[in-house]
Design a protein around this motif. Structure first.
Motif, PDB file in Angstrom:
ATOM      1  N   GLY A  93       0.818  -1.206   0.000  1.00 46.60           N
ATOM      2  CA  GLY A  93       0.000   0.000   0.000  1.00 46.60           C
ATOM      3  C   GLY A  93       0.852   1.257   0.000  1.00 46.60           C
ATOM      4  O   GLY A  93       0.527   2.238  -0.684  1.00 46.60           O
ATOM      5  N   TRP A  94       1.946   1.233   0.758  1.00 40.52           N
ATOM      6  CA  TRP A  94       2.860   2.372   0.764  1.00 40.52           C
ATOM      7  C   TRP A  94       3.480   2.577  -0.621  1.00 40.52           C
ATOM      8  O   TRP A  94       3.556   3.699  -1.125  1.00 40.52           O
ATOM      9  CB  TRP A  94       3.952   2.133   1.806  1.00 40.52           C
ATOM     10  CG  TRP A  94       5.072   3.126   1.750  1.00 40.52           C
ATOM     11  CD1 TRP A  94       5.037   4.430   2.136  1.00 40.52           C
ATOM     12  CD2 TRP A  94       6.394   2.889   1.262  1.00 40.52           C
ATOM     13  NE1 TRP A  94       6.262   5.022   1.930  1.00 40.52           N
ATOM     14  CE2 TRP A  94       7.112   4.105   1.394  1.00 40.52           C
ATOM     15  CE3 TRP A  94       7.043   1.769   0.738  1.00 40.52           C
ATOM     16  CZ2 TRP A  94       8.446   4.217   1.009  1.00 40.52           C
ATOM     17  CZ3 TRP A  94       8.370   1.879   0.355  1.00 40.52           C
ATOM     18  CH2 TRP A  94       9.053   3.098   0.491  1.00 40.52           C
ATOM     19  N   LEU A  95       3.904   1.475  -1.259  1.00 42.61           N
ATOM     20  CA  LEU A  95       4.474   1.566  -2.601  1.00 42.61           C
ATOM     21  C   LEU A  95       3.449   2.096  -3.598  1.00 42.61           C
ATOM     22  O   LEU A  95       3.780   2.900  -4.483  1.00 42.61           O
ATOM     23  CB  LEU A  95       4.972   0.190  -3.055  1.00 42.61           C
ATOM     24  CG  LEU A  95       6.228  -0.343  -2.366  1.00 42.61           C
ATOM     25  CD1 LEU A  95       6.509  -1.770  -2.801  1.00 42.61           C
ATOM     26  CD2 LEU A  95       7.424   0.559  -2.685  1.00 42.61           C
ATOM     27  N   LEU A  96       2.206   1.656  -3.463  1.00 43.99           N
ATOM     28  CA  LEU A  96       1.158   2.130  -4.367  1.00 43.99           C
ATOM     29  C   LEU A  96       0.998   3.641  -4.260  1.00 43.99           C
ATOM     30  O   LEU A  96       0.896   4.338  -5.282  1.00 43.99           O
ATOM     31  CB  LEU A  96      -0.173   1.447  -4.041  1.00 43.99           C
ATOM     32  CG  LEU A  96      -1.398   1.976  -4.794  1.00 43.99           C
ATOM     33  CD1 LEU A  96      -1.255   1.743  -6.294  1.00 43.99           C
ATOM     34  CD2 LEU A  96      -2.669   1.330  -4.269  1.00 43.99           C
ATOM     35  N   TYR A  97       0.984   4.147  -3.038  1.00 41.72           N
ATOM     36  CA  TYR A  97       0.813   5.587  -2.872  1.00 41.72           C
ATOM     37  C   TYR A  97       2.020   6.357  -3.416  1.00 41.72           C
ATOM     38  O   TYR A  97       1.860   7.337  -4.154  1.00 41.72           O
ATOM     39  CB  TYR A  97       0.606   5.937  -1.400  1.00 41.72           C
ATOM     40  CG  TYR A  97       0.516   7.427  -1.171  1.00 41.72           C
ATOM     41  CD1 TYR A  97      -0.624   8.131  -1.531  1.00 41.72           C
ATOM     42  CD2 TYR A  97       1.590   8.136  -0.633  1.00 41.72           C
ATOM     43  CE1 TYR A  97      -0.711   9.509  -1.346  1.00 41.72           C
ATOM     44  CE2 TYR A  97       1.517   9.507  -0.443  1.00 41.72           C
ATOM     45  CZ  TYR A  97       0.367  10.187  -0.805  1.00 41.72           C
ATOM     46  OH  TYR A  97       0.299  11.544  -0.637  1.00 41.72           O
ATOM     47  N   VAL A  98       3.213   5.897  -3.065  1.00 41.34           N
ATOM     48  CA  VAL A  98       4.428   6.616  -3.461  1.00 41.34           C
ATOM     49  C   VAL A  98       4.639   6.579  -4.978  1.00 41.34           C
ATOM     50  O   VAL A  98       5.012   7.586  -5.588  1.00 41.34           O
ATOM     51  CB  VAL A  98       5.653   6.024  -2.734  1.00 41.34           C
ATOM     52  CG1 VAL A  98       6.944   6.614  -3.289  1.00 41.34           C
ATOM     53  CG2 VAL A  98       5.562   6.291  -1.236  1.00 41.34           C
ATOM     54  N   LEU A  99       4.385   5.416  -5.600  1.00 41.23           N
ATOM     55  CA  LEU A  99       4.682   5.261  -7.020  1.00 41.23           C
ATOM     56  C   LEU A  99       3.481   5.495  -7.932  1.00 41.23           C
ATOM     57  O   LEU A  99       3.648   5.916  -9.083  1.00 41.23           O
ATOM     58  CB  LEU A  99       5.222   3.839  -7.281  1.00 41.23           C
ATOM     59  CG  LEU A  99       6.497   3.451  -6.521  1.00 41.23           C
ATOM     60  CD1 LEU A  99       6.854   2.004  -6.818  1.00 41.23           C
ATOM     61  CD2 LEU A  99       7.651   4.378  -6.885  1.00 41.23           C
TER      62      LEU A  99
END
Length: 307
Positions: A93-99
């Protein structure tokens, strides 16, 4: 009340618990960032397979295994699998938001819609490459023996699903209404610029929204796997119906989203008693009807009025 109706009620509440968790995930990201994760269904499937993989590794089986045979992992390994599913899905989820969300969120158009959809396609493709399309029967943490009560059969996993969904709903509602974290989240949702001037780390709260939302999707998949089997296509219908529940309850009202998810689970189960092929017709007819008269959902206007 007839046994068939009571059975449908129990089953509807269990399935509605999964829809409620997904609907709550949609609400968290929308109220905090005004964006949605349109690959939320794939996140549900990913949570099921990550939990399953942790179980395989704990049992000394290869990661690519597709059967538990007669092995019972036990409660300790199930807890490891739960923590693993929540943790990995939170990182995703963090990667989805950042990328996939932050680079496009402030720009004209809705590029973040395609980026979140593409993220889901990538997750599903990775899963297919590792495990293939075959569903996997996953043992439940509370056992798979059916409990008989008042002439109906209830699986322990169904009771667990309902209980977990209710507890999360109550705790999250308390956090949003009675804690500083909840007040900060509402401030970020209302006006990020003003929240930043008040000393609130807006970016951290937006990341937290996606981390928590993705963890909820993973939890939903982990809880559903012993009921419906772990499948890379499991989350498609769950994600769509969870989103429908959020639209009915009101994306801006987390409590309404949970109620909408449970309502859809009950409606789906009741229609199955009549004609199963009309199940999806009834669900989406209800969504269209509600949105025609209440575009913000049945409970959405209440939160807007308070803000």
């Amino acid at each position: 009340m007839s046994q068939a109706l009571l059975q449908a009620l129990v089953s509807g509440l269990a399935v509605g618990g999964a829809y409620a968790l997904v609907a709550l995930g949609f609400s968290i990201t929308f109220t905090t960032t005004k964006t949605l994760n349109f690959s939320h269904g794939e996140f549900v499937s990913a949570g099921a397979f990550i939990g399953m993989s942790v179980l395989f590794l704990a049992l000394g089986k290869p990661l690519t295994s597709t059967s538990f045979a007669t092995v019972d992992p036990g409660l300790t390994y199930q807890l490891y699998a739960l923590v693993g599913a929540l943790g990995v899905m939170g990182v995703i989820g963090w990667l989805l938001y950042v990328l996939g969300v932050r680079p496009f969120a402030g720009r004209p158009g809705m590029a973040w819609v395609m980026s979140t959809l593409g993220f889901g396609v990538i997750l599903q493709s990775i899963g297919l490459a590792i495990w293939g399309p075959k569903p996997v029967v996953v043992p439940g943490p509370a056992g798979d023996e059916v409990i008989r009560f008042a002439g109906i059969g209830i699986r322990p996993q169904e009771i667990l699903m309902f209980g977990v969904a209710v507890v999360i709903m109550i705790v999250f509602d308390w956090v949003m209404r009675s804690t500083m974290i909840g007040k900060a989240m509402r401030a970020v949702a209302h006006n990020p610029a003003h929240a930043s001037l008040m000393g609130i780390n807006v970016n951290a709260y937006m990341i937290g929204a996606f981390v928590f939302s993705s963890a909820l999707a993973g939890l939903s998949g982990f809880m559903l796997a012993p009921i419906a089997q772990a499948s890379l296509f499991l989350g498609l219908a769950v994600g769509l119906k969870g989103f429908s529940g959020a639209m009915i309850g009101g994306l801006s009202n987390p409590r309404g989203c949970v109620i909408g998810g449970f309502a859809l689970g009950l409606l789906e189960s009741m229609v199955n008693l009549w004609q199963a092929q009309w199940r999806d017709v009834a669900i989406f007819a209800l969504v269209i009807l509600v949105l025609a008269f209440r575009p913000t959902g049945l409970f959405g206007a209440k939160v807007v009025d308070k803000v």
